[in-house]
Scaffold this active site. Structure first.
Site, short mmCIF file in Angstrom:
data_model
loop_
_atom_site.label_atom_id
_atom_site.label_comp_id
_atom_site.label_asym_id
_atom_site.label_seq_id
_atom_site.Cartn_x
_atom_site.Cartn_y
_atom_site.Cartn_z
N CYS A 41 11.22 18.16 1.22
CA CYS A 41 12.65 18.08 1.48
C CYS A 41 13.43 17.95 0.16
O CYS A 41 13.54 18.91 -0.58
CB CYS A 41 12.95 16.95 2.45
SG CYS A 41 14.59 17.07 3.22
N GLU A 70 4.94 14.94 7.56
CA GLU A 70 4.38 13.62 7.88
C GLU A 70 4.79 13.09 9.24
O GLU A 70 4.17 12.16 9.77
CB GLU A 70 4.77 12.60 6.80
CG GLU A 70 6.25 12.23 6.76
CD GLU A 70 7.11 13.18 5.96
OE1 GLU A 70 8.26 12.81 5.66
OE2 GLU A 70 6.65 14.28 5.63
N SER A 115 -1.95 -18.46 9.73
CA SER A 115 -0.94 -18.50 10.79
C SER A 115 -1.53 -18.22 12.16
O SER A 115 -0.86 -18.41 13.18
CB SER A 115 0.15 -17.46 10.50
OG SER A 115 -0.38 -16.15 10.63
N GLY A 116 -2.76 -17.73 12.20
CA GLY A 116 -3.34 -17.28 13.45
C GLY A 116 -3.10 -15.80 13.68
O GLY A 116 -3.62 -15.22 14.63
N VAL A 150 -2.74 -11.56 12.34
CA VAL A 150 -3.67 -10.55 11.83
C VAL A 150 -3.81 -10.63 10.31
O VAL A 150 -4.92 -10.71 9.79
CB VAL A 150 -3.20 -9.13 12.24
CG1 VAL A 150 -4.12 -8.08 11.65
CG2 VAL A 150 -3.14 -9.00 13.75
N ASP A 151 -2.68 -10.61 9.58
CA ASP A 151 -2.74 -10.48 8.13
C ASP A 151 -3.46 -11.65 7.47
O ASP A 151 -4.36 -11.45 6.65
CB ASP A 151 -1.32 -10.35 7.56
CG ASP A 151 -0.60 -9.12 8.06
OD1 ASP A 151 -1.28 -8.19 8.54
OD2 ASP A 151 0.65 -9.09 7.99
N HIS A 182 9.47 18.06 7.09
CA HIS A 182 8.69 16.83 6.90
C HIS A 182 7.34 16.96 7.62
O HIS A 182 7.27 16.79 8.84
CB HIS A 182 9.46 15.61 7.43
CG HIS A 182 10.64 15.24 6.59
ND1 HIS A 182 10.54 14.38 5.53
CD2 HIS A 182 11.94 15.64 6.64
CE1 HIS A 182 11.72 14.24 4.95
NE2 HIS A 182 12.59 15.00 5.61
#
Length: 509
Positions: free
Chosen positions: A79, A169, A221-222, A224-225, A167
């Site tokens: 683009c 993507e 924190s419980g 995912v990360d 685009h």
């Protein structure tokens, strides 16, 4: 040496999506601002120029130095990137007579060209531009058009340089992944060896070298990360990782116990801290949402700090920072808003003289989950919905009290358990219950009631930037509403939030 694709970012809303598509093809890539120096080294095998909200014709249009890239490395302009390569090397870009936003169909596809080989005639692509390439430089050759845009894609003869005005993507470009694969594999020679297993192997080796025998502190924190970051560090340094999990009294019902059990089953060294009384006491009488957030963030840091200073010989503070956070902080438009202090323990590294380690800083959220599966993190943690840092404190509109927390926890449990039982949980990106600061008249048995109202919220999203409300089955909503009203003392009315983001936010506060 790990092969690398560099994406130079001109500020497009789609830049992160380009990176995700590249990585889905098992090719490692990095996003850098278009004006950052020194990003090209021996590991770089190709460069992509992103789109932009700017026009190449603007007086202050972004300008990039391509002297060590164009003609020397494979280069793909998308683009704005395509228009830049035309406009700045002898061509002409002007306002389009027929602006293309949305779906378009390719025509006159030159399938012998290595970028678009095997791409179908009438292949659907996604356009998003108000400018168009009016004239190409002499050695630029058109390789695809659309009905309204003569230069939809081109190739520079004698160079491994291409430009496309659409685009590839985005999902709506039906053969966009094929085009990107041609660029990455056929043109750049990428090995497609960047996998979850290879990332874990490389990261563990690098973490061992970086941390040695040092001790590392991580706030869990419980979610995912932080959980995946913990397991990656645990794989590298074992017992030298110490984790702290704070119960603010604002978690979901029984969550502290269940998460602690999961962590211990994963072999992590976790200190659990119950601090609900402090948070509730400091929130007493507070109704302003921003004040609540600040109090919760401040108290979290104080509790975390109090536990951390009891520990000896800690050298590093680990954080679950992921790649979108990093990208935002180095965006081409300048520094973004600071990551919420509640998620990163602000001030603690300086106070304790700690260095920072961020083992996930190169990963997108979906990649974090893939790494987690490679590390055998329990699926019940990996599949967890995002949960706000301030917890139920911002899902209780108005004052937060122990009784109102109890009411919301009970209602929330019925809703979330119901989503699981009806096989709907994994079809929803985030869900929760909001306790409203209103009461309404109801009838239970022969008695008049005047009790609270709750709103159910369930949204579909990929990153939380935009979100659509989920069309949950009426039968499910009826069952959940009936169960909440019958089983949770203090609630006599349930509503369902059908607002999308924008304009509404996912949380109510």
């Amino acid at each position: 040496m790990q092969q690398k694709i560099i994406i130079l970012d001109f500020g497009s809303q789609y830049t992160q999506l380009i990176a995700r598509r590249v990585r889905e093809l098992n090719v490692y890539c990095e996003i850098h601002p278009y004006n950052k120096k020194g990003v090209i080294d021996d590991s770089v095998v190709g460069v992509i120029l992103s789109g932009s909200p700017s026009s190449v014709r603007d007086e202050n249009a972004p300008q990039v130095d391509l002297s060590n890239i164009k003609g020397k490395l494979p280069l793909l302009g998308v683009c704005y990137g395509a228009q830049y390569l035309a406009h700045n090397f002898g061509g002409e870009v002007g306002r389009s007579d027929a602006r293309e936003y949305g779906r378009a169909m390719l025509t006159k596809v030159r399938g012998e060209n290595s970028l678009i080989k095997d791409v179908s005639e009438c292949s659907q692509v996604w356009m998003s531009h108000g400018d168009t390439i009016v004239k190409l430089p002499d050695n630029y050759v058109i390789i695809a058009s659309t009905e309204d845009v003569p230069v939809a894609a081109y190739h520079i003869e004698g160079e491994q340089t291409w430009g496309i005005q659409f685009h590839p993507e985005v999902y709506h470009s039906t053969e966009g992944t094929l085009i990107l694969k041609h660029f990455l594999v056929d043109i750049c020679g990428c090995r497609q060896d960047w996998t979850a297993a290879s990332y874990v192997e490389t990261s563990v080796r690098e973490l061992k070298e970086k941390l040695g025998d040092d001790k590392v502190l991580l706030g869990l924190s419980g979610g995912v990360d932080s959980s995946v970051a913990a397991m990656l560090l645990h794989r590298a340094i074992g017992g030298n990782l110490v984790c702290i999990f704070v119960d603010m009294g604002l978690l979901r019902k029984d969550e502290f116990e269940s998460v602690m059990e999961s962590y211990q089953g994963m072999g992590l060294n976790v200190i659990g801290v119950r601090a609900g009384d402090k948070f509730l006491a400091d929130l007493r009488g507070v109704t302003d949402p921003e004040r609540k957030r600040k109090i919760i963030g401040r108290d979290f840091i104080e509790v975390f700090d109090a536990e951390a200073i009891k520990l000896k010989d800690i050298k590093w503070l680990a954080q679950g920072t992921i790649y979108p956070d990093v990208i935002e902080s180095i965006s081409s438009g300048g520094p973004s808003v600071t990551i919420k202090s509640h998620h990163n323990v602000g001030g603690l590294p300086e106070k304790m003289n700690l260095k920072i380690v961020e083992p996930l800083r190169l990963l997108f959220k979906d990649e974090v989950r893939r790494i987690g599966r490679e590390l055998e993190v329990p699926e019940k943690i990996l599949s967890r919905h995002p949960f706000p840092g301030p917890g139920l404190g911002i899902r209780i509109l108005g004052e937060v009290t122990a009784e109102r927390v109890r009411i919301l926890q009970e209602a929330d449990k019925i809703f979330i358990d119901g989503l699981r039982e009806w096989d709907l949980y994994n079809k929803v990106w985030q869900a929760g219950v909001m306790l409203l600061p209103v009461q309404s008249v109801g009838v239970m048995g022969d008695e008049r009631t005047y009790e609270s109202c709750v709103a159910l919220r369930a949204v579909a999203s990929t990153d939380g930037m935009t979100a659509d409300w989920v069309h949950l089955p009426y039968e499910f909503l009826a069952k959940v509403s009936n169960d909440i009203i019958n089983k949770v003392r203090g609630i006599n009315r349930v509503v369902y939030d059908i607002s999308s983001k924008p304009p509404a936010t996912i949380e109510w506060e």
